[in-house]
Design a protein around this motif. Structure first.
Motif, mmCIF file in Angstrom:
data_model
loop_
_atom_site.group_PDB
_atom_site.id
_atom_site.type_symbol
_atom_site.label_atom_id
_atom_site.label_comp_id
_atom_site.label_asym_id
_atom_site.label_seq_id
_atom_site.Cartn_x
_atom_site.Cartn_y
_atom_site.Cartn_z
ATOM 1 N N ASP A 139 0.915 -1.240 -0.004
ATOM 2 C CA ASP A 139 -0.011 -0.012 -0.002
ATOM 3 C C ASP A 139 0.898 1.284 0.082
ATOM 4 O OD1 ASP A 139 1.003 0.211 2.443
ATOM 5 O OD2 ASP A 139 -0.949 -0.717 3.724
ATOM 6 N N GLU A 140 0.331 2.204 0.234
ATOM 7 C CA GLU A 140 0.952 3.489 0.229
ATOM 8 C C GLU A 140 2.050 3.764 1.244
ATOM 9 O OE1 GLU A 140 0.059 8.407 -0.245
ATOM 10 O OE2 GLU A 140 -1.496 7.131 -0.147
ATOM 11 N N ASP A 141 1.705 3.155 2.418
ATOM 12 C CA ASP A 141 2.847 3.273 3.476
ATOM 13 C C ASP A 141 4.004 2.527 2.987
ATOM 14 O OD1 ASP A 141 1.120 4.812 5.140
ATOM 15 O OD2 ASP A 141 0.230 3.063 6.443
ATOM 16 N N VAL A 142 3.689 1.494 2.483
ATOM 17 C CA VAL A 142 4.924 0.390 2.048
ATOM 18 C C VAL A 142 5.496 1.096 0.831
ATOM 19 C CG1 VAL A 142 5.729 -1.598 1.109
ATOM 20 C CG2 VAL A 142 4.056 -1.524 2.983
ATOM 21 N N ALA A 143 4.904 1.789 -0.091
ATOM 22 C CA ALA A 143 5.568 2.246 -1.564
ATOM 23 C C ALA A 143 6.603 3.432 -1.060
ATOM 24 C CB ALA A 143 4.443 2.948 -2.266
ATOM 25 N N VAL A 144 6.166 4.431 -0.320
ATOM 26 C CA VAL A 144 7.113 5.452 -0.031
ATOM 27 C C VAL A 144 8.269 5.262 0.697
ATOM 28 C CG1 VAL A 144 4.982 7.135 0.439
ATOM 29 C CG2 VAL A 144 5.999 6.083 2.150
ATOM 30 N N VAL A 145 8.390 3.902 1.125
ATOM 31 C CA VAL A 145 9.705 3.562 1.899
ATOM 32 C C VAL A 145 10.273 2.243 1.194
ATOM 33 C CG1 VAL A 145 9.200 4.583 3.916
ATOM 34 C CG2 VAL A 145 8.541 2.294 3.516
ATOM 35 N N PHE A 146 9.626 1.912 0.005
ATOM 36 C CA PHE A 146 9.927 0.594 -0.826
ATOM 37 C C PHE A 146 11.282 0.569 -1.079
ATOM 38 C CE2 PHE A 146 9.166 -2.786 -3.758
ATOM 39 C CZ PHE A 146 8.955 -4.012 -2.921
ATOM 40 N N ASP A 147 12.056 1.333 -1.722
ATOM 41 C CA ASP A 147 13.373 1.522 -2.327
ATOM 42 C C ASP A 147 14.348 1.039 -1.126
ATOM 43 O OD1 ASP A 147 12.201 1.569 -4.547
ATOM 44 O OD2 ASP A 147 13.265 3.700 -4.918
ATOM 45 N N ASP A 148 13.912 1.944 -0.006
ATOM 46 C CA ASP A 148 14.925 1.897 1.235
ATOM 47 C C ASP A 148 14.795 0.374 1.653
ATOM 48 O OD1 ASP A 148 16.643 2.813 3.363
ATOM 49 O OD2 ASP A 148 14.745 2.386 4.660
ATOM 50 N N MET A 149 13.321 -0.148 1.798
ATOM 51 C CA MET A 149 13.115 -1.399 2.238
ATOM 52 C C MET A 149 13.769 -2.510 1.692
ATOM 53 S SD MET A 149 9.274 -3.499 2.762
ATOM 54 C CE MET A 149 8.614 -1.989 4.053
ATOM 55 N N LEU A 150 13.793 -2.337 0.311
ATOM 56 C CA LEU A 150 14.305 -3.353 -0.436
ATOM 57 C C LEU A 150 16.048 -3.549 -0.364
ATOM 58 C CD1 LEU A 150 12.846 -2.720 -4.205
ATOM 59 C CD2 LEU A 150 12.524 -4.588 -2.834
ATOM 60 N N GLU A 151 16.560 -2.434 -0.283
ATOM 61 C CA GLU A 151 18.154 -2.624 0.047
ATOM 62 C C GLU A 151 18.409 -3.008 1.340
ATOM 63 O OE1 GLU A 151 19.954 1.014 -1.380
ATOM 64 O OE2 GLU A 151 18.719 1.387 -3.047
ATOM 65 N N ARG A 152 17.589 -2.581 2.239
ATOM 66 C CA ARG A 152 17.961 -3.078 3.765
ATOM 67 C C ARG A 152 17.383 -4.394 3.874
ATOM 68 N NH1 ARG A 152 15.331 0.927 7.300
ATOM 69 N NH2 ARG A 152 16.703 0.008 9.010
ATOM 70 N N SER A 153 16.539 -4.971 3.209
ATOM 71 C CA SER A 153 15.816 -6.301 3.681
ATOM 72 C C SER A 153 16.374 -7.347 2.432
ATOM 73 C CB SER A 153 14.458 -6.339 3.353
ATOM 74 O OG SER A 153 13.870 -5.366 4.215
ATOM 75 N N ILE A 154 16.873 -7.104 1.381
ATOM 76 C CA ILE A 154 17.406 -7.954 0.512
ATOM 77 C C ILE A 154 18.627 -8.090 0.148
ATOM 78 C CG2 ILE A 154 17.114 -8.894 -1.890
ATOM 79 C CD1 ILE A 154 14.481 -7.750 -2.046
ATOM 80 N N PRO A 155 19.742 -8.864 0.679
ATOM 81 C CA PRO A 155 21.042 -8.965 0.709
ATOM 82 C C PRO A 155 21.459 -8.959 -1.101
ATOM 83 C CG PRO A 155 20.347 -10.960 1.783
ATOM 84 C CD PRO A 155 19.404 -10.381 1.335
ATOM 85 N N PHE A 156 22.705 -8.012 -1.367
ATOM 86 C CA PHE A 156 23.038 -7.457 -2.484
ATOM 87 C C PHE A 156 21.804 -7.415 -3.744
ATOM 88 C CE2 PHE A 156 26.044 -10.449 -0.598
ATOM 89 C CZ PHE A 156 27.181 -9.791 -0.856
ATOM 90 N N TYR A 157 20.831 -6.474 -3.227
ATOM 91 C CA TYR A 157 19.924 -6.351 -3.816
ATOM 92 C C TYR A 157 20.251 -5.438 -5.176
ATOM 93 C CZ TYR A 157 15.898 -3.742 -5.712
ATOM 94 O OH TYR A 157 14.771 -3.275 -6.613
ATOM 95 N N LYS A 158 21.077 -4.686 -5.059
ATOM 96 C CA LYS A 158 21.588 -3.470 -6.276
ATOM 97 C C LYS A 158 22.431 -4.397 -7.078
ATOM 98 C CE LYS A 158 21.816 0.902 -4.378
ATOM 99 N NZ LYS A 158 22.662 2.144 -3.878
ATOM 100 N N GLU A 159 22.977 -5.484 -6.899
ATOM 101 C CA GLU A 159 23.989 -6.362 -7.440
ATOM 102 C C GLU A 159 23.047 -7.420 -8.194
ATOM 103 O OE1 GLU A 159 26.778 -4.584 -4.452
ATOM 104 O OE2 GLU A 159 24.376 -5.514 -4.458
ATOM 105 N N VAL A 160 21.981 -7.842 -7.779
ATOM 106 C CA VAL A 160 20.916 -8.604 -8.500
ATOM 107 C C VAL A 160 20.592 -7.827 -9.614
ATOM 108 C CG1 VAL A 160 18.768 -9.742 -8.177
ATOM 109 C CG2 VAL A 160 20.780 -10.158 -6.505
#
Length: 236
Positions: free
Chosen positions: A16-37
């Protein structure tokens, strides 16, 4: 900054909107090597497809992967992002506009949308949210939508057959999240919110599902603990 789970949860996880506004930060901090993937996904596709290729990102969220494709390649692609969350697509459109990228977006239920004919299909951390009873049929639909020699690149959270090893991998993952600044409370809250929403398969189950769908080449191209990225190729 992702603060979604600093307060007691009142519902299952939603994009939802609460998740969307912080989602990029959530991805990088929750998924190991997100940018590399994301980088590996894009480079693999760019090396494989030709000028004018039709590429779709299923569960595109805020368009990170599509924007990376736009930035990395000197070829011109037809880029399409599909997501069922309006809040995610609103942010995706803003980001794409800021970068001057040409990307089409469609808000739709992934399991019902017409995929047309594609040269490459991406689904990073998306299949795990499709109910197991529908997942195999959806992967078969992806196979049918790919042109000959087409690629399907996707990433998933995975589980291990060995229960002790599986627990060790989960513990390592929680250590990773602590290192990213998440508190014990936030980790527990998110785990509870995702229970029965995110349902991972083993690496072998994912590969079997791809094989049953008809894919000829199936490889794991990246793996860290209980996260893996797969590539599957359709016969020429």
């Amino acid at each position: 900054m992702d603060k979604v789970f600093t307060k007691p949860i009142t519902k299952q996880f939603e994009f939802d909107e609460d998740v969307a506004v912080v989602f990029d930060d959530m991805l990088e901090r929750s998924i190991p090597f997100y940018k590399e993937v994301v980088d590996l996904t894009c480079k693999t596709i760019c090396h494989h497809v030709k000028e004018g290729a039709q590429i779709v990102d299923l569960g595109c969220s805020t368009a990170n992967t599509l924007l990376a494709l736009h930035k990395q390649s000197d070829k011109s692609y037809h880029l399409l992002g599909i997501d069922n969350a309006e809040a995610m697509l609103n942010l995706a459109r803003q980001k794409v506009h800021a970068y001057g990228a040409s990307v089409e977006f469609v808000q739709a239920d992934m399991t019902h949308v017409d995929l047309g004919s594609k040269d490459a299909i991406i689904a990073n951390y998306m299949l795990q949210f499709i109910r197991p009873l529908q997942r195999a049929d959806f992967v078969a639909k992806i196979y049918q939508a790919l042109n000959p020699n087409g690629l399907f690149v996707f990433s998933e959270k995975i589980v291990f057959e060995d229960k002790e090893l599986n627990k060790q991998m989960i513990d390592l993952y929680y250590d990773f999240k602590r290192q990213q600044g998440y508190s014990e409370f936030e980790i527990a809250q998110k785990r509870e919110a995702l229970e029965n929403v995110l349902i991972p398969y083993t690496e072998e189950e994912n590969k079997a599902m791809l094989k049953n769908a008809g894919f000829s080449t199936i490889e794991t191209i990246f793996k860290w603990g209980n996260f893996a990225t797969f590539i599957a190729k359709k016969k020429v």
